[in-house]
Design a protein around this motif. Sequence first.
Motif, short mmCIF file in Angstrom:
data_model
loop_
_atom_site.label_atom_id
_atom_site.label_comp_id
_atom_site.label_asym_id
_atom_site.label_seq_id
_atom_site.Cartn_x
_atom_site.Cartn_y
_atom_site.Cartn_z
N HIS A 134 42.95 -88.82 -81.14
CA HIS A 134 42.68 -87.43 -80.74
C HIS A 134 42.39 -86.63 -82.00
CE1 HIS A 134 45.54 -88.34 -77.14
NE2 HIS A 134 44.36 -88.93 -77.03
N VAL A 135 41.45 -85.71 -81.85
CA VAL A 135 41.15 -84.84 -82.98
C VAL A 135 41.55 -83.42 -82.58
CG1 VAL A 135 38.73 -84.56 -82.24
CG2 VAL A 135 39.36 -84.06 -84.60
N HIS A 136 42.26 -82.78 -83.48
CA HIS A 136 42.73 -81.42 -83.20
C HIS A 136 42.10 -80.46 -84.21
CE1 HIS A 136 45.23 -77.99 -82.34
NE2 HIS A 136 45.70 -77.98 -83.58
N ILE A 137 41.36 -79.49 -83.71
CA ILE A 137 40.80 -78.46 -84.60
C ILE A 137 41.91 -77.45 -84.85
CG2 ILE A 137 39.05 -76.65 -84.80
CD1 ILE A 137 37.30 -78.28 -82.86
N PRO A 138 42.26 -77.24 -86.12
CA PRO A 138 43.39 -76.34 -86.38
C PRO A 138 43.03 -74.91 -85.98
CG PRO A 138 42.33 -76.98 -88.44
CD PRO A 138 41.67 -77.78 -87.35
N THR A 139 43.83 -74.33 -85.12
CA THR A 139 43.55 -72.97 -84.63
C THR A 139 44.79 -72.11 -84.79
OG1 THR A 139 44.09 -73.84 -82.46
CG2 THR A 139 41.76 -73.49 -82.91
N ASN A 140 44.58 -70.84 -84.63
CA ASN A 140 45.64 -69.86 -84.56
C ASN A 140 46.57 -70.24 -83.40
OD1 ASN A 140 47.17 -67.57 -84.17
ND2 ASN A 140 45.43 -66.17 -84.02
N PRO A 141 47.86 -70.52 -83.68
CA PRO A 141 48.75 -70.96 -82.60
C PRO A 141 48.85 -69.92 -81.47
CG PRO A 141 49.83 -71.18 -84.75
CD PRO A 141 48.53 -70.46 -84.99
N ASP A 142 48.59 -68.66 -81.78
CA ASP A 142 48.67 -67.62 -80.76
C ASP A 142 47.39 -67.51 -79.92
OD1 ASP A 142 51.14 -66.99 -81.74
OD2 ASP A 142 50.35 -65.48 -83.13
N PHE A 143 46.35 -68.21 -80.30
CA PHE A 143 45.07 -68.07 -79.59
C PHE A 143 44.28 -69.34 -79.88
CE2 PHE A 143 40.69 -66.25 -79.15
CZ PHE A 143 40.81 -65.80 -77.85
N SER A 144 44.71 -70.41 -79.23
CA SER A 144 44.26 -71.72 -79.70
C SER A 144 43.07 -72.27 -78.93
CB SER A 144 45.42 -72.71 -79.62
OG SER A 144 45.85 -72.81 -78.28
N SER A 145 42.68 -71.62 -77.83
CA SER A 145 41.64 -72.21 -77.01
C SER A 145 40.25 -71.83 -77.51
CB SER A 145 41.82 -71.77 -75.56
OG SER A 145 40.71 -72.18 -74.81
N LEU A 146 39.59 -72.80 -78.11
CA LEU A 146 38.23 -72.59 -78.60
C LEU A 146 37.24 -72.62 -77.44
CD1 LEU A 146 38.12 -75.06 -81.60
CD2 LEU A 146 37.70 -72.60 -81.78
N ASN A 147 36.19 -71.84 -77.58
CA ASN A 147 35.05 -72.02 -76.68
C ASN A 147 34.54 -73.46 -76.82
OD1 ASN A 147 31.73 -71.86 -77.00
ND2 ASN A 147 32.54 -71.05 -75.09
N LEU A 148 34.10 -74.02 -75.69
CA LEU A 148 33.67 -75.43 -75.70
C LEU A 148 32.57 -75.68 -76.73
CD1 LEU A 148 33.63 -78.27 -74.49
CD2 LEU A 148 32.22 -77.39 -72.62
N ALA A 149 31.52 -74.82 -76.71
CA ALA A 149 30.40 -75.03 -77.64
C ALA A 149 30.86 -74.82 -79.09
CB ALA A 149 29.24 -74.10 -77.31
N ALA A 150 31.85 -73.94 -79.29
CA ALA A 150 32.35 -73.70 -80.64
C ALA A 150 33.10 -74.93 -81.14
CB ALA A 150 33.26 -72.47 -80.66
#
Lengths: 263, 263
Positions: A134-150
């Motif tokens: 699994h690959v995890h894109i590091p995101t802001n834990p408070d707002f972690s859901s990236l847009n699919l295309a992003a």
Amino acid sequence: MLDRIRIVLIGTSHPGNIGGTARAMHNMGLADLALVAPRCEPLTSDTISRASGADHIVHSARRVETLEQAVADCTLVVGASARSRTLPWPMITPRTLGSRLPDELSGVESRVALVFGREDSGLSNTELQRCHAHVHIPTNPDFSSLNLAAAVQVLAYECRLASLAQHEEEGGAEAEPQQPLASHEELEHYFAHLERTLITIGFHDPALPRQLMARLRRFTLKARPERMELNILRGILTTTEKQVARPQGEQRQDADDSNTPAP
Amino acid sequence: MLDRIRIVLIGTSHPGNIGGTARAMHNMGLADLALVAPRCEPLTSDTISRASGADHIVHSARRVETLEQAVADCTLVVGASARSRTLPWPMITPRTLGSRLPDELSGVESRVALVFGREDSGLSNTELQRCHAHVHIPTNPDFSSLNLAAAVQVLAYECRLASLAQHEEEGGAEAEPQQPLASHEELEHYFAHLERTLITIGFHDPALPRQLMARLRRFTLKARPERMELNILRGILTTTEKQVARPQGEQRQDADDSNTPAP
């Protein structure tokens, strides 16, 4: 290398995201798209609009019903995931993924699939367990859901960097054809000229140096001046000296005569 | 670190891109958005939809008319650009940008601006010349125009990786205490002063610019001047102007009097 990386979208709901994915892929040099059981009509005006010229990737995408069909020929399957849930799974960063791609794709028949889940619920546990990692894109834990295309954009970008690195670092900041840098000698001539001029205009008193020349040296050397740049600077010094040294009663005639006192 | 990185969008035409930018920023932990002369209403239903919960970033964005206003307090201004055009400018990759951020933001007053141009025409040459460096996201040469929010996504991702790497390394060697760098506004005041002086001494003819000011800008920006260095340079300009503008018959009295013609 990029021609053997497949983007797999599972159960996508918004045509715009399919278009955005196509654009991100084409921007990064990827072309192989698979749509698994999309939950929308993949080709709409939204798709075309967001694809912005890359909709041929959607036209040529394979449409299948299951993840298995989409990745059957792949030698590495990596699922984009927030965090491993019930069962910890090998988890890599996008950067590690990129660094592994050259090895992973070194075999003639190697093929890598990057799998992205639904906009609302991601990949199911069953789907996650079909993946090697699994690959995890590091995101802001408070707002972690990236847009699919992003999310596709970020992983495609890492793929492209890996491909460029393999081609001996070409692309990216392509080495600009560089102007010749000033030599040490040219720099020393400049510094001597600068010091003379600063004395001439009365800005610098060698009896009271206060590190002025050292500071100007450091400033100039930080810029790594090109020869041409140094020529401009010396031109300014020469012009300044001429202006300051001009005989009394003679004014330069090219500018600012309004300041000349009336005779 | 992330709280001192500003995203600047110039002349954006599509509210959806502003929303997508806000989402990409919030996903990566950035919050400081500036909109320069947007060519659309920034807050529409498209914005809200694409922001997907990050529209507070658009609400709190500063809206200004010029790039100068948006980056006045920034110590490093980086413009997103395809390729340097007329005048080659320092060009870095997104990864290099990320690796430089910890040092760039080590000073208390440091602030970094990442500047993105119009969807259709990017940044103008004038705007590009306001930047210390240009960052080029490596793209497919046949399809190089990234969606605006996608470009923000890639650079914001590199910012986040740099921030995460710094947190991992914290406790290591302390960075050198750095002198405060000149802000964008201070630099622009200097360039304006420099141009006035060069006109006064007759070195520069604005009617025949021959890229002189662009070249001097590039040279100066390469050096990343500290505030103190800029003060020295402005002191030199002021002294030069006084010397050149002095009334006929009056010579400076502090240096080099042997050259003064006998009365």
